[in-house]
Design a protein around this motif. Structure first.
Motif, PDB file in Angstrom:
ATOM      1  N   ALA A 234      11.555  11.596 -15.699  1.00 15.62           N
ATOM      2  CA  ALA A 234      10.141  11.757 -15.338  1.00 15.62           C
ATOM      3  C   ALA A 234       9.471  10.394 -15.173  1.00 15.62           C
ATOM      4  CB  ALA A 234       9.419  12.581 -16.400  1.00 15.62           C
ATOM      5  N   GLN A 235       9.796   9.457 -16.064  1.00 18.43           N
ATOM      6  CA  GLN A 235       9.204   8.114 -15.961  1.00 18.43           C
ATOM      7  C   GLN A 235       9.650   7.423 -14.680  1.00 18.43           C
ATOM      8  OE1 GLN A 235      10.226   6.168 -19.669  1.00 18.43           O
ATOM      9  NE2 GLN A 235       8.377   6.937 -20.679  1.00 18.43           N
ATOM     10  N   GLU A 236      10.924   7.583 -14.364  1.00 14.33           N
ATOM     11  CA  GLU A 236      11.463   6.956 -13.149  1.00 14.33           C
ATOM     12  C   GLU A 236      10.729   7.482 -11.908  1.00 14.33           C
ATOM     13  OE1 GLU A 236      15.763   7.268 -12.955  1.00 14.33           O
ATOM     14  OE2 GLU A 236      15.669   7.444 -10.765  1.00 14.33           O
ATOM     15  N   VAL A 237      10.591   8.806 -11.825  1.00 16.06           N
ATOM     16  CA  VAL A 237       9.952   9.428 -10.658  1.00 16.06           C
ATOM     17  C   VAL A 237       8.468   9.067 -10.596  1.00 16.06           C
ATOM     18  CG1 VAL A 237       9.207  11.655  -9.703  1.00 16.06           C
ATOM     19  CG2 VAL A 237      11.573  11.345 -10.460  1.00 16.06           C
ATOM     20  N   PHE A 238       7.778   9.223 -11.709  1.00 23.34           N
ATOM     21  CA  PHE A 238       6.332   9.003 -11.714  1.00 23.34           C
ATOM     22  C   PHE A 238       6.011   7.526 -11.447  1.00 23.34           C
ATOM     23  CE2 PHE A 238       2.005   8.756 -13.188  1.00 23.34           C
ATOM     24  CZ  PHE A 238       1.477   9.961 -12.762  1.00 23.34           C
ATOM     25  N   ASN A 239       6.734   6.638 -12.142  1.00 22.08           N
ATOM     26  CA  ASN A 239       6.443   5.211 -11.988  1.00 22.08           C
ATOM     27  C   ASN A 239       6.728   4.718 -10.574  1.00 22.08           C
ATOM     28  OD1 ASN A 239       5.743   5.274 -14.638  1.00 22.08           O
ATOM     29  ND2 ASN A 239       7.564   4.229 -15.402  1.00 22.08           N
ATOM     30  N   GLU A 240       7.778   5.263  -9.956  1.00 21.27           N
ATOM     31  CA  GLU A 240       8.093   4.842  -8.588  1.00 21.27           C
ATOM     32  C   GLU A 240       6.991   5.302  -7.622  1.00 21.27           C
ATOM     33  OE1 GLU A 240       9.977   2.711  -7.470  1.00 21.27           O
ATOM     34  OE2 GLU A 240       9.960   3.108  -5.310  1.00 21.27           O
ATOM     35  N   ALA A 241       6.495   6.537  -7.822  1.00 20.02           N
ATOM     36  CA  ALA A 241       5.404   7.034  -6.967  1.00 20.02           C
ATOM     37  C   ALA A 241       4.166   6.157  -7.133  1.00 20.02           C
ATOM     38  CB  ALA A 241       5.085   8.485  -7.315  1.00 20.02           C
ATOM     39  N   ILE A 242       3.859   5.794  -8.367  1.00 22.10           N
ATOM     40  CA  ILE A 242       2.659   4.991  -8.622  1.00 22.10           C
ATOM     41  C   ILE A 242       2.842   3.561  -8.113  1.00 22.10           C
ATOM     42  CG2 ILE A 242       1.088   4.137 -10.418  1.00 22.10           C
ATOM     43  CD1 ILE A 242       1.015   7.241  -9.753  1.00 22.10           C
ATOM     44  N   ARG A 243       4.080   3.057  -8.174  1.00 21.53           N
ATOM     45  CA  ARG A 243       4.356   1.733  -7.601  1.00 21.53           C
ATOM     46  C   ARG A 243       4.055   1.761  -6.096  1.00 21.53           C
ATOM     47  NH1 ARG A 243       8.657  -1.677  -5.580  1.00 21.53           N
ATOM     48  NH2 ARG A 243       9.934   0.130  -5.096  1.00 21.53           N
ATOM     49  N   ARG A 244       4.469   2.836  -5.444  1.00 24.60           N
ATOM     50  CA  ARG A 244       4.225   2.952  -4.004  1.00 24.60           C
ATOM     51  C   ARG A 244       2.733   3.146  -3.708  1.00 24.60           C
ATOM     52  NH1 ARG A 244       9.390   4.599  -0.964  1.00 24.60           N
ATOM     53  NH2 ARG A 244      10.905   3.602  -2.316  1.00 24.60           N
ATOM     54  N   LEU A 245       2.057   3.894  -4.576  1.00 21.58           N
ATOM     55  CA  LEU A 245       0.600   4.026  -4.436  1.00 21.58           C
ATOM     56  C   LEU A 245      -0.050   2.650  -4.588  1.00 21.58           C
ATOM     57  CD1 LEU A 245      -1.813   6.033  -4.215  1.00 21.58           C
ATOM     58  CD2 LEU A 245      -1.861   6.051  -6.715  1.00 21.58           C
ATOM     59  N   GLY A 246       0.444   1.884  -5.551  1.00 19.01           N
ATOM     60  CA  GLY A 246      -0.079   0.534  -5.792  1.00 19.01           C
ATOM     61  C   GLY A 246       0.098  -0.375  -4.589  1.00 19.01           C
ATOM     62  N   ILE A 247       1.244  -0.237  -3.907  1.00 20.32           N
ATOM     63  CA  ILE A 247       1.492  -1.025  -2.690  1.00 20.32           C
ATOM     64  C   ILE A 247       0.421  -0.691  -1.650  1.00 20.32           C
ATOM     65  CG2 ILE A 247       3.066  -1.321  -0.710  1.00 20.32           C
ATOM     66  CD1 ILE A 247       5.382  -0.704  -2.714  1.00 20.32           C
ATOM     67  N   GLY A 248       0.176   0.616  -1.493  1.00 16.66           N
ATOM     68  CA  GLY A 248      -0.835   1.058  -0.528  1.00 16.66           C
ATOM     69  C   GLY A 248      -2.217   0.549  -0.894  1.00 16.66           C
ATOM     70  N   ILE A 249      -2.555   0.610  -2.176  1.00 17.87           N
ATOM     71  CA  ILE A 249      -3.900   0.217  -2.607  1.00 17.87           C
ATOM     72  C   ILE A 249      -4.082  -1.301  -2.497  1.00 17.87           C
ATOM     73  CG2 ILE A 249      -5.462   0.143  -4.603  1.00 17.87           C
ATOM     74  CD1 ILE A 249      -4.489   2.949  -5.311  1.00 17.87           C
ATOM     75  N   ALA A 250      -3.032  -2.069  -2.771  1.00 18.87           N
ATOM     76  CA  ALA A 250      -3.122  -3.528  -2.605  1.00 18.87           C
ATOM     77  C   ALA A 250      -3.432  -3.860  -1.142  1.00 18.87           C
ATOM     78  CB  ALA A 250      -1.821  -4.193  -3.052  1.00 18.87           C
ATOM     79  N   SER A 251      -2.835  -3.106  -0.211  1.00 22.85           N
ATOM     80  CA  SER A 251      -3.132  -3.319   1.214  1.00 22.85           C
ATOM     81  C   SER A 251      -4.588  -2.993   1.522  1.00 22.85           C
ATOM     82  CB  SER A 251      -2.225  -2.449   2.091  1.00 22.85           C
ATOM     83  OG  SER A 251      -0.876  -2.803   1.902  1.00 22.85           O
ATOM     84  N   MET A 252      -5.098  -1.900   0.925  1.00 24.16           N
ATOM     85  CA  MET A 252      -6.508  -1.534   1.150  1.00 24.16           C
ATOM     86  C   MET A 252      -7.432  -2.638   0.653  1.00 24.16           C
ATOM     87  SD  MET A 252      -6.432   2.343  -0.236  1.00 24.16           S
ATOM     88  CE  MET A 252      -4.938   3.277   0.077  1.00 24.16           C
ATOM     89  N   VAL A 253      -7.080  -3.226  -0.489  1.00 22.60           N
ATOM     90  CA  VAL A 253      -7.894  -4.311  -1.052  1.00 22.60           C
ATOM     91  C   VAL A 253      -7.910  -5.489  -0.081  1.00 22.60           C
ATOM     92  CG1 VAL A 253      -8.005  -6.029  -2.916  1.00 22.60           C
ATOM     93  CG2 VAL A 253      -7.592  -3.615  -3.453  1.00 22.60           C
ATOM     94  N   ASN A 254      -6.751  -5.801   0.493  1.00 20.45           N
ATOM     95  CA  ASN A 254      -6.685  -6.921   1.442  1.00 20.45           C
ATOM     96  C   ASN A 254      -7.454  -6.630   2.722  1.00 20.45           C
ATOM     97  OD1 ASN A 254      -5.163  -8.359  -0.330  1.00 20.45           O
ATOM     98  ND2 ASN A 254      -3.226  -8.158   0.769  1.00 20.45           N
ATOM     99  N   VAL A 255      -7.443  -5.375   3.177  1.00 19.27           N
ATOM    100  CA  VAL A 255      -8.117  -5.034   4.436  1.00 19.27           C
ATOM    101  C   VAL A 255      -9.634  -4.927   4.254  1.00 19.27           C
ATOM    102  CG1 VAL A 255      -8.381  -3.258   6.228  1.00 19.27           C
ATOM    103  CG2 VAL A 255      -6.098  -3.860   5.395  1.00 19.27           C
ATOM    104  N   PHE A 256     -10.068  -4.268   3.159  1.00 25.07           N
ATOM    105  CA  PHE A 256     -11.490  -3.914   3.047  1.00 25.07           C
ATOM    106  C   PHE A 256     -12.294  -4.782   2.077  1.00 25.07           C
ATOM    107  CE2 PHE A 256      -9.529  -0.004   4.621  1.00 25.07           C
ATOM    108  CZ  PHE A 256     -10.360   0.251   5.702  1.00 25.07           C
TER     109      PHE A 256
END
Ligand SMILES: [Zn+2]
Length: 299
Positions: A234-256
Motif C-alpha cells: 500500500a505504501q509503495e502504491v500510494f507513495n508512487e501516486a503522490i510522487r507523480r502528483l508532486g511532479i505535476g504540482i511542481a510544474s504548476m508552481v513553475n507555470v503559474f
C-alpha cells in the motif's frame, strides 16, 4: 411566504447530482443529493438533474433569478455544451445550458465542476484573500481551476485547468482525452486502487488481500489506510501516486507562480499522507522563488 432571490444550482457528476440554492452571501441552502448512473443515457441523466432542481424549488421559498450548472467534463462555454466527459459519456454534445434555461425560464450559466469549485474556494474557502490561486481536485479523476488576478481563468473555450490531462509519463498508456500518460492516469483515486489490485493479482502479500476478498474491490481510501498501518504494498502504491502528483504540482508552481494551491477531492482526505510529500516535492523540485512562496493546503 417570504421569497428570497437566489440562484438555483446543480452539480452534475458521474455518480451523483447535488442541488441547492445560493444567495448573495454565497452560502448553499436546501442542499439535496440524488444518486445517478453516469453510464445511463441522456434522458435518465436529464430526468435526474431536473428532479433534483424541481425538488429544490418545491421545498424552498426561493425566488429563482438564474440557474447555474457545474458539470463534470470539458465544457464549451460559448455553446453551453459538455464536449468530453469520460465518466458521463451520454451528456457529450447535449445543450445542457439551453435545456435548463428553457425548462426553468431563467438565465442559465454553466461551468466545469472543478472551475466552479475553484471559484468557491477563492471566494469563500481556503483560498479566500489570495489573488493567484490554483485549485486541484484529486478523486475518481483529477480536475482543476485557475484563479489569476482574482478572476477565474477559463481559456478561449472554457476548457482551461484540466491538470489531470497533462502528460507526466511520456511513455504512458493512451488516455480517452487523446493524450497519454496523463496525471489522472497516474495519481487519481482510480489509479491508486487499480495499481494496488494489479500488484495483488501478481501475488504480492498485503493486508489489502483481505479487503479485496471481503469487498470485491479495493478503494484508494483502503490503500491509504493500509499505508498508514505500514503495509509495504500500500505504501509503495500510494507513495508512487503522490510522487507523480508532486511532479505535476511542481510544474504548476513553475507555470503559474500561485500564492496558494488548494487541493480537494477524496484522495486529499488522507491529509499528511498526501500533503507532506507533495510539499516536500515542490520544495525540492520547483523553482526556488515560487516554491518558497506557495502554500499548499486542503480545501
Ligand atoms: Zn488524459
Amino acid at each position: 411566504m417570504k421569497e428570497v432571490p437566489e440562484i438555483i444550482v446543480a452539480d452534475l457528476g458521474g455518480t451523483k447530482v447535488l442541488a441547492g440554492t445560493v444567495g448573495a452571501d454565497g452560502k448553499l441552502n436546501h442542499r439535496i443529493k440524488r444518486e445517478s448512473k453516469g453510464g445511463g443515457n441522456l434522458e435518465e441523466i436529464l430526468a435526474n438533474l431536473y428532479a433534483a432542481l424541481d425538488e429544490v424549488l418545491a421545498t424552498s421559498s426561493t425566488l429563482p433569478v438564474a440557474v447555474a450548472l457545474a458539470s463534470a467534463g470539458a465544457i464549451d462555454l460559448n455553446k453551453g455544451v459538455v464536449t468530453h466527459s469520460p465518466n458521463m459519456m451520454a451528456v457529450n454534445g447535449a445543450p445542457l445550458r439551453a435545456l435548463l434555461s428553457k425548462r426553468y425560464n431563467l438565465p442559465a450559466i454553466m461551468l466545469n465542476d472543478a472551475s466552479a469549485a475553484a471559484l468557491a474556494e477563492h471566494r469563500v474557502g481556503a483560498g479566500k484573500g489570495s489573488r493567484h490561486m490554483i485549485f486541484l481536485t484529486v478523486s475518481t479523476g483529477i480536475g482543476g481551476g485557475i484563479i489569476i488576478d482574482n478572476k477565474l481563468y477559463q481559456g478561449a473555450d472554457g476548457t482551461a485547468g484540466e491538470f489531470g490531462h497533462t502528460t507526466i509519463d511520456i511513455d504512458g498508456p493512451p488516455d480517452t482525452c487523446g493524450g497519454f500518460g496523463c496525471l489522472e492516469q497516474n495519481a487519481s483515486g482510480t489509479a491508486i486502487a487499480r495499481n494496488a489490485v494489479k500488484l495483488l493479482s501478481e501475488g504480492r502479500q498485503s493486508i489489502l488481500s483481505k479487503v479485496l476478498n471481503e469487498q470485491g474491490v479495493v478503494t484508494s481510501a483502503d490503500v491509504a489506510e493500509a499505508a498508514r498501518q505500514g503495509d509495504a504494498l500500500a505504501q509503495e502504491v500510494f507513495n508512487e501516486a503522490i510522487r507523480r502528483l508532486g511532479i505535476g504540482i511542481a510544474s504548476m508552481v513553475n507555470v503559474f507562480n500561485p500564492e496558494i494551491i488548494v487541493i480537494g477531492g477524496g484522495v486529499s482526505q488522507t491529509g499528511d499522507l498526501l500533503f507532506a510529500p507533495v510539499r516536500r516535492f515542490v520544495a525540492e523540485h520547483a523553482y526556488k522563488l515560487p516554491a518558497a512562496r506557495v502554500r499548499i493546503v486542503p480545501a
